[in-house]
Design an enzyme around this catalytic site. Structure first.
Site, PDB file in Angstrom:
ATOM      1  N   CYS A  95     -19.982  -7.207   0.731  1.00  0.00           N
ATOM      2  CA  CYS A  95     -19.363  -5.554   1.015  1.00  0.00           C
ATOM      3  C   CYS A  95     -17.972  -5.189   0.768  1.00  0.00           C
ATOM      4  O   CYS A  95     -17.298  -6.089   0.487  1.00  0.00           O
ATOM      5  CB  CYS A  95     -19.624  -5.175   2.248  1.00  0.00           C
ATOM      6  SG  CYS A  95     -18.811  -3.710   3.055  1.00  0.00           S
TER       7      CYS A  95
ATOM      8  N   CYS B  16      -2.096   0.715  10.718  1.00  0.00           N
ATOM      9  CA  CYS B  16      -1.574  -0.278   9.729  1.00  0.00           C
ATOM     10  C   CYS B  16      -0.490  -0.485   9.463  1.00  0.00           C
ATOM     11  O   CYS B  16       0.543  -0.597   8.454  1.00  0.00           O
ATOM     12  CB  CYS B  16      -2.597   0.553   8.244  1.00  0.00           C
ATOM     13  SG  CYS B  16      -3.116  -0.747   7.241  1.00  0.00           S
TER      14      CYS B  16
ATOM     15  N   CYS C  17       0.924  -1.438  -0.057  1.00  0.00           N
ATOM     16  CA  CYS C  17       0.421   0.661  -0.134  1.00  0.00           C
ATOM     17  C   CYS C  17       0.817   0.927   0.180  1.00  0.00           C
ATOM     18  O   CYS C  17       2.023   1.440   0.998  1.00  0.00           O
ATOM     19  CB  CYS C  17      -0.803   0.251   1.148  1.00  0.00           C
ATOM     20  SG  CYS C  17      -2.050   1.332   1.565  1.00  0.00           S
TER      21      CYS C  17
END
Length: 400
Positions: free
Chosen positions: A142, A72, A65
């Site tokens: 979702c 995170c 990322c």
């Protein structure tokens, strides 16, 4: 206690408490804690009965990322040693989801690390949604893919997604202290895009990052204003290799007060206990079911959670029941306008929970089935944090 009677009355009427009342919940003493749980429990049972919705996370793309979210494990420059892999194929993702659905989950949360999806990524996820829905009748899906560009929420809706998760995580005033590669306004914009496309919006917070009581109330009031159908409450998992690795600020009692405050402010919304419940609530998890009506089953995105079997036993032993696929999660007045039901967590990009938070839950799941030595009260429970080495992205069976 007059405060609690007032909050129960307001919760049954869907009336917003004052900020002073919300702050007072967080300031209650340990002696009053069971009274706080009992009061918020009345509001929870009024709108949701004794049902507990189970959700299951599938990490479609782990690590790698470019964002710098401090909580995170998948962040830019992370040294946490988590699993790192690029996009799972639709059949791989569907197989991973099947384990959670077999365990009783009614919603699958598809999460991918990163700033946000490209149009090609949306096509990939669309194929995965189709594969999951073709093989599992009645399942809710979702998506949690980070910041959305114009038109992407509509494409996900057309592909069969029921909900979209993107957490606010913390208050607007402190957001810049946690992340610098995108803004609080970016997150709000993505939640609004999901709403506008007819998706059920899921957006929550991460507690335990060093924020004040005022910050917690600020973010929950902002969530109330955004009006998501689902609010995942994540508790920071201080993972070694992240900037917040030393932030062990939570106790089980603190977590229960936070959940109670969220329930009073968002009385008729699906409140989900997301990442970190095993690490911070520990043996008091069953009490939290009196406040929240939704949890994640099994593991989180990058860390292990409680054994799926233990989750189901906990729910039954506490006198609750697993919500079936034939049951509507939200109260009638909300279900009539909801696109779906609400995810709950995300990576640095913003599912509903994250690393420390958890896609709804995330990073911080606890270790499944480990017997820990006695740890002095107040000491960090680093023994309850384990990197996920099974399930999606591995050849080992998932925990569900």
């Amino acid at each position: 206690m007059d405060l609690l009677n007032t909050l129960v009355d307001k919760g049954l009427r869907r009336e917003l408490p004052t900020r002073e009342e919300a702050l007072a919940v967080l300031a209650t003493s340990d002696d009053d804690l069971l009274d706080v749980v009992a009061a918020a429990g009345k509001v929870r049972r009024h709108w949701f009965g004794r049902r507990v919705k189970l959700n299951y996370l599938v990490n479609l793309k782990s690590g790698l990322c470019p964002e710098d979210c401090s909580y995170c494990s998948q962040r830019l420059g992370s040294t946490t040693g988590i699993l790192k892999y690029t996009w799972l194929k639709p059949d791989e993702a569907s197989q991973a989801a099947a384990a959670g659905l077999a365990g009783g989950a009614k919603r699958v949360c598809l999460v991918a690390s990163g700033r946000g999806p490209t149009d090609r990524d949306v096509d990939r996820v669309a194929g995965t949604i189709k594969a999951i829905k073709e093989q599992n009748e009645g399942v809710e899906v979702c998506a949690c893919l980070g910041l959305l560009s114009d038109g992407q929420a509509e494409r996900l809706r057309e592909a069969g997604a029921d909900a979209y998760n993107h957490n606010l995580n913390t208050s607007e005033g402190t957001y810049g202290d946690i992340t610098t590669t995108h803004t609080y306004a970016d997150r709000v914009d993505t939640v609004n895009k999901a709403h506008a496309a007819g998706l059920s919006a899921c957006s929550g917070l991460i507690a335990g990052m060093g924020e004040s009581d005022e910050d917690l109330v600020d973010v929950v009031y902002s969530l109330r204003e955004l009006d998501p159908d689902s609010v995942p409450v994540n508790f920071l998992i201080p993972v070694e290799g992240t900037p917040l690795a030393k932030e062990w600020n939570l106790t089980p009692q603190r977590c229960l007060r936070i959940l109670a405050m969220v329930r009073f402010v968002c009385p008729d919304v699906e409140v989900r206990i997301a990442g970190g419940r095993e690490v911070h609530l520990r043996t008091m998890q069953p009490l939290a079911l009196h406040l929240a009506n939704s949890i994640f089953l099994g593991d989180y995105l990058t860390t292990e959670g409680q054994a799926g079997k233990a989750d189901l036993e906990m729910i039954a032993d506490a006198g609750f029941e697993v919500e079936g696929t034939d049951q509507v999660t939200l109260p009638e007045h909300r279900a009539a306008t909801a696109g779906g039901g609400g995810c709950g967590s995300h990576e640095s990009s913003g599912c509903g929970s994250d690393e420390a938070a958890g896609c709804g839950s995330h990073e911080g799941g606890g270790v499944c089935g480990t017997a820990a030595a006695a740890v002095p009260a107040g000491e960090p429970r680093t023994d309850l944090v384990a990197v996920r080495r099974r399930g999606a992205g591995t050849d080992l069976a998932p925990n569900a």
